[in-house]
Design an enzyme around this catalytic site. Structure first.
Site: not given
Ligand code: FAD
Ligand code: NAD
Length: 398
Positions: A11-13, A170, A297, A315, A375
């Site tokens: 139940a993610g995005y 972030e 993802d 997104q 944001k």
């Molecule tokens: P998720 O949202 O991760 O959901 C997966 C779900 O599956 C969860 O509820 C989890 O509990 C459940 N699950 C996993 N394994 C199991 C299992 N074995 N059994 C039952 N349930 C399970 N993206 C943007 O577009 N904009 C942003 O500003 C942005 N900011 C981010 C900030 C941070 C700190 C992080 C870490 C990521 C960010 N991202 C952002 C990336 C974004 O959050 C992910 O790409 C997104 O959450 C993926 O959605 P999803 O539906 O694939 O999985």
């Molecule tokens: P990422 O893959 O985007 O970034 C990981 C970073 O770690 C890279 O810059 C990489 O060069 C670095 N790295 C890898 N191995 C390393 C090492 N051994 N030592 C030091 N640095 C190393 O991963 P993320 O930041 O977790 O993001 C994951 C996904 O989630 C991406 O697609 C990102 O766009 C998305 N995301 C989006 C937002 C947003 O839109 N605001 C915020 C968070 C995450």
């Protein structure tokens, strides 16, 4: 006639948007829809860096699934998926004796940290990936700060963030906001704290607009953040990290934000993957499996044959969920699915509460308070999609 079973995992995005769409578009009795998630709540992954730093409570980054899913339309099961059998079309759960059967399977199980096999990371680093994990980071960091009062070791108040992609940047932005209050609480001079962000690539936020990268690094450096660029972390120990070349940085808190890969359950199901992610077809189906859809993802979508795949984001996961919520209904009614087309609205990275950088649409740059405002709007939009204006008013933090 047999009612088709649609099973949604996660139940993610992506998963939640699919369930919401089916809940809205299916006629009663047209299909049996089941959603499985390991928690009773959905966590707003895009906000997890805030509770990880302690700038907001983790309850602001989650909401009860029961508040957005209609129990008469979608059967919700709180349990952990342990395996997927694509031949028998069954999914096994940790606490349910009988496996769940499906006619259509939607996999939206999100990602797992990519550690590239770096020694000691899984054992010694923290990860920003769930409510449980960020609660641990915040509590551990605070405990280390409290120990510093007795034992003045610099590593207790040194935080290493490994990886300066969007998650790393972030998180560092939130840490910068949190430190003045945390230092006051534990009587620590702010200038003694070290926040060290280490990046393997030649620049932070590799590939992002250079003006915006400079804006972010100038701002974060002005708040005391140390950047180590072009220096991969080679090992993580109980003492801190060792960089390629041998330099050691001692730190009691190491948070790994070095990237993500697809959920291992997908690989284990025998579906063809690249770093755990599945190159889906135009209808988001797994290769060779007409009835299995992979979103979020764990999926890989390419703009065209010769381009790099879209990065995994909330997104694209949301748009994939919206697509399936509509198109699965078409399939059930014997129609032809459309082709999924991703429409990017841009990218915004927060640098704490009042600063951000981003690109809107294809290339309109924003920074500072204006970007930060955009944001917040995107976060409110997610709440709106899930539960309309009432959820925005109830859960939205303005
Ligand atoms: P998720 O949202 O991760 O959901 C997966 C779900 O599956 C969860 O509820 C989890 O509990 C459940 N699950 C996993 N394994 C199991 C299992 N074995 N059994 C039952 N349930 C399970 N993206 C943007 O577009 N904009 C942003 O500003 C942005 N900011 C981010 C900030 C941070 C700190 C992080 C870490 C990521 C960010 N991202 C952002 C990336 C974004 O959050 C992910 O790409 C997104 O959450 C993926 O959605 P999803 O539906 O694939 O999985
Ligand atoms: P990422 O893959 O985007 O970034 C990981 C970073 O770690 C890279 O810059 C990489 O060069 C670095 N790295 C890898 N191995 C390393 C090492 N051994 N030592 C030091 N640095 C190393 O991963 P993320 O930041 O977790 O993001 C994951 C996904 O989630 C991406 O697609 C990102 O766009 C998305 N995301 C989006 C937002 C947003 O839109 N605001 C915020 C968070 C995450």
């Amino acid at each position: 006639m047999k009612v088709p079973k649609i099973l949604i995992l996660g139940a993610g995005y992506g998963g939640l948007m699919t369930a919401k769409g089916l809940q809205k578009h299916l006629r009663p009795g047209e299909a049996e829809v089941t959603l499985v998630n390991q928690n009773s709540y959905h966590y707003i992954t895009t906000k997890l860096h805030e509770p990880a730093a302690g700038t907001s409570h983790h309850d602001h980054a989650r909401l009860a699934i029961s508040s957005v899913i209609h129990p008469h339309r979608v059967n919700f099961i709180q349990d952990q998926v342990t395996s997927i059998d694509t031949i028998a079309k069954k999914v096994t759960l940790a606490d349910h004796k009988d496996p769940l059967e499906y006619d259509y399977l939607v996999i939206g199980l999100g990602s797992a940290p990519e550690t590239f096999g770096i020694k000691g990371l899984l054992e010694n680093a923290f990860f920003i990936r769930s409510i449980d994990s960020v609660r641990m980071i915040r509590e551990h960091m605070e405990y280390m700060f409290s120990q510093y009062a007795e034992d003045k070791k610099d590593e207790l108040i040194t935080i290493v963030v490994g990886g300066a992609g969007f998650t790393g940047i972030e998180y560092v932005g939130e840490l910068v906001d949190r430190m003045p209050e945390l230092c006051r609480e534990y009587d620590i001079p702010l200038e003694k704290v070290r926040i060290v962000n280490i990046e393997a690539a030649p620049s932070v936020l590799p590939g992002f607009d250079p003006d915006l990268v400079n804006y972010a690094t100038d701002y974060l450096k002005s708040k005391g953040v140390e950047f180590h660029i072009n220096t991969p972390i080679a090992e993580c120990t109980t003492e801190g990290v060792i960089l390629k070349g041998g330099e050691e940085i001692k730190a009691s808190t190491v948070v790994w934000t070095g990237g993500v890969r697809g959920n291992k359950l997908v690989e284990d199901a025998g579906i063809e993957t690249m770093r755990g992610r599945v190159k889906v077809d135009g209808q988001l189906r797994a290769p060779g499996h007409e009835e299995i859809f992979i979103i979020g993802d764990s999926s890989l979508v390419f703009p065209s044959e010769n381009e790099r795949p879209y990065p995994p984001t909330a997104q694209i996961a949301t748009q994939q969920g919206q697509f399936l919520g509509k198109n699965l209904v078409t399939v059930l009614r014997g129609g032809k699915m459309e082709t999924f087309v991703y429409h990017t609205k841009g990218t915004i990275a927060s640098l704490g509460r009042k600063e951000a950088i981003g690109v809107l649409g294809k290339n309109s740059k924003v920074m500072g308070i204006k970007a930060s405002f955009v944001k917040r709007i995107t976060e409110l939009r997610w709440l709106y999609l899930l539960g309309g204006i009432s959820l925005v008013l109830r859960k939205g933090k303005f």
